[in-house]
Design a protein around this motif. Structure first.
Motif, short mmCIF file in Angstrom:
data_model
loop_
_atom_site.label_atom_id
_atom_site.label_comp_id
_atom_site.label_asym_id
_atom_site.label_seq_id
_atom_site.Cartn_x
_atom_site.Cartn_y
_atom_site.Cartn_z
N GLY A 136 0.79 -1.28 0.12
CA GLY A 136 -0.03 0.12 -0.04
C GLY A 136 0.74 1.13 0.17
O GLY A 136 0.56 2.29 -0.76
N SER A 137 2.02 1.20 0.69
CA SER A 137 2.63 2.48 0.66
C SER A 137 3.56 2.79 -0.56
O SER A 137 3.95 3.77 -0.76
N SER B 233 -1.35 9.10 -5.47
CA SER B 233 -2.13 8.00 -4.95
C SER B 233 -3.35 8.90 -4.29
O SER B 233 -2.96 9.88 -3.73
N HIS B 234 -4.64 8.58 -4.52
CA HIS B 234 -5.60 9.39 -3.84
C HIS B 234 -5.76 8.64 -2.60
O HIS B 234 -6.05 7.23 -2.68
N ILE B 235 -5.75 9.23 -1.28
CA ILE B 235 -5.97 8.90 -0.20
C ILE B 235 -7.12 9.16 0.63
O ILE B 235 -7.29 10.36 0.69
N LYS B 236 -8.06 8.19 0.73
CA LYS B 236 -9.14 8.69 1.62
C LYS B 236 -9.03 7.94 3.19
O LYS B 236 -8.82 6.88 3.23
N ASN B 237 -9.05 9.08 4.14
CA ASN B 237 -8.75 8.58 5.14
C ASN B 237 -9.85 8.27 6.05
O ASN B 237 -10.92 9.24 6.34
N LYS C 126 -7.06 2.93 5.36
CA LYS C 126 -7.29 3.82 4.36
C LYS C 126 -7.73 3.54 3.43
O LYS C 126 -7.53 2.04 3.03
N ILE D 23 -6.64 3.54 -0.72
CA ILE D 23 -5.73 4.29 -1.25
C ILE D 23 -5.97 3.62 -2.65
O ILE D 23 -5.94 2.49 -2.85
N HIS E 184 -4.58 -0.70 -5.26
CA HIS E 184 -5.64 -0.21 -4.56
C HIS E 184 -5.65 -1.07 -3.33
O HIS E 184 -5.48 -2.19 -3.20
#
Ligand SMILES: Cc1cc2nc3c(=O)[nH]c(=O)nc-3n(C[C@H](O)[C@H](O)[C@H](O)COP(=O)(O)OP(=O)(O)OC[C@H]3O[C@@H](n4cnc5c(N)ncnc54)[C@H](O)[C@@H]3O)c2cc1C
Length: 409
Positions: free
Chosen positions: A174-175, A186-190, A283, A285, A303
């Motif tokens: 993921g990272s 990368s789009h990150i939704k926390n 998250k 991502i 993803h």
């Protein structure tokens, strides 16, 4: 002089997705040479490496079929627990929904497999293919795109060497440092949530039922472990708001079990024991680009999903099947390995499945983690729907079994 090694395909990251993809590729194309480059140590004793960790993974029927075709299901099934039903409920309300494998004329909705066993079986199988080289511990420090391929700069201890390949598959998690080094956003939704993972034991048999329960603090999942009729253990994925996780993590076993009992209720009797606890940041991502000429991102690098719906690995396996098929078709049509048009074909074919699966996981988390009144009302309607409206139930079940967006399987 730095040593240079040439491969057709280099898979960077030998985790669950990288290892599975190597097997899918090697089985379909014995004449392609494949390197799996893994930063962590792979022990020759056959014990799993660290990233095949203490968690368990729920795999769908679709994934079982993929493992069956790979010839590993007979081994995996030795430590797999069948999920005959999934019970979905909302804390504080009596309504709940049940997805029953019998209604779909299946033996199981899916199976739960300890990650350590999954890793051991996959890595042992990799060693049987003469066209796969599993190199570990080696860290890919840099990926340099060149004409019709990449040059990878690798480090193993004090030694450096280079790998040249026609297709680079980035499966570094993921990272994904390589994703960032290539300038891929990368789009990150926390979600402001973390997952606490542990195995738990309780007083009543689980009867092969998996539970998904939605509570004010966030969703929790209990996946059955053990196939005997008396089995009373599950793998717990307990979601917590990020600012409360250290407090719950630090609770004594007794207090932790009480916390769990309050959130889950009594459907499994009394919670009696909890194993070692682990924490994961949650998250959504998504990589802004999954393909470039001769480069493809897969697994968590492409993803990273919230785990409560148990979709991430299953989706990545379906991606893997589709990718391999596109590459093989491209080869037959005379395209070079990793050619952009072939990778575009893969992404076009998997786009719907990816979108549906990512949206399903994301909406489930948002809908069931919220205390806002309209969303609470909506989720109660959802539960009524789950039991009364066949269309909603079918969509939920298809997503759970891994067949919703998978035209491919
Ligand atoms: C708590 C939790 C529960 C989950 N439960 C489920 C479930 O029930 N069902 C489901 O379908 N999915 C589930 N998932 C999702 C699933 O775990 C992921 O889809 C899966 O782990 C992705 O694997 P990966 O191989 O892409 O990444 P990783 O497992 O992160 O592997 C990446 C690998 O790359 C290596 N690496 C990194 N950088 C380099 C480098 N530069 N050079 C060489 N190697 C490198 C790392 O050492 C690592 O081995 C869950 C996830 C979480 C967090």
């Amino acid at each position: 002089m730095t040593q240079e090694i040439n491969f057709d395909i280099a898979i960077i990251g030998g985790g669950m997705v990288g290892a599975s993809l190597a097997l899918l590729l090697a089985q379909q194309k014995p004449d392609w040479t494949i390197a799996v480059l893994e930063a962590q140590t792979f022990s020759e004793s056959g014990r799993a490496q660290e990233n095949f960790d203490a968690r368990s993974t729920a795999i769908s029927q679709g994934s079982v079929e993929i493992f069956r075709d790979l010839g590993v299901w007979n081994l995996l099934s030795q430590q797999a627990t069948a999920i005959s039903k999934v019970h979905v409920s909302d804390a504080g309300h009596y309504m709940g929904g049940l997805i029953d494998s019998a209604a779909y004329e299946l033996d199981a909705v899916g199976y739960v497999i300890p990650n350590a066993w999954l890793g051991r079986v996959l890595l042992d199988k990799l060693k049987l293919f003469s066209n796969i080289q599993y190199l570990s511990p080696v860290r890919v420090e840099k990926l340099i795109p060149v004409q019709k391929g990449s040059q990878l700069l690798l480090k193993s201890g004090d030694e450096s060497f280079n790998v040249n390949c026609r297709l680079s598959v980035i499966a570094d998690g993921g990272s994904s440092p390589l994703r960032a080094s290539l300038g891929i956003d990368s789009h990150i939704k926390n979600y402001n949530q973390m997952a606490l993972i542990a195995n738990v034991a309780y007083s009543e048999p689980h009867n092969n039922i998996a539970y998904e329960r939605f509570t004010e603090l966030g969703p929790l999942a209990l996946l059955p472990l053990g196939s005997s009729a008396a089995a009373k253990e599950s793998a717990l994925v307990l979601t917590l708001p990020s600012d409360q996780v250290s407090e719950v993590f630090a609770l004594s076993d007794e207090d932790f079990l009480q916390h769990l009992q309050r959130r889950f209720g009594n459907r499994l009797g009394k919670f009696l024991r909890v194993g070692r606890r682990h924490i994961y940041d949650l998250k959504l991502i998504t990589a802004s680009e999954q393909i470039r000429s001769h480069i493809v991102l897969v697994g968590n690098a492409a993803h990273f999903l919230h785990p409560v719906a148990g979709q991430g690995f299953n989706l990545s396996l379906r991606d893997g099947m589709c990718l391999v098929d596109s590459l093989v078709q491209g080869d037959l049509a005379g395209h070079s390995l990793g050619e952009l048009s072939v990778l575009q074909d893969y992404l076009r074919r998997q786009a719907q499945d990816q979108t549906l699966t990512i949206e399903f996981s994301d909406k489930l988390v948002r809908l069931f983690s919220s205390s806002s009144l309209p969303l609470v009302a909506l989720r109660h309607l959802g539960f009524v729907g789950l039991d009364l409206l066949p269309a909603i139930k079918t969509q939920f079940a298809a997503q759970t079994m891994g067949t919703a967006g998978a035209k491919f399987l």
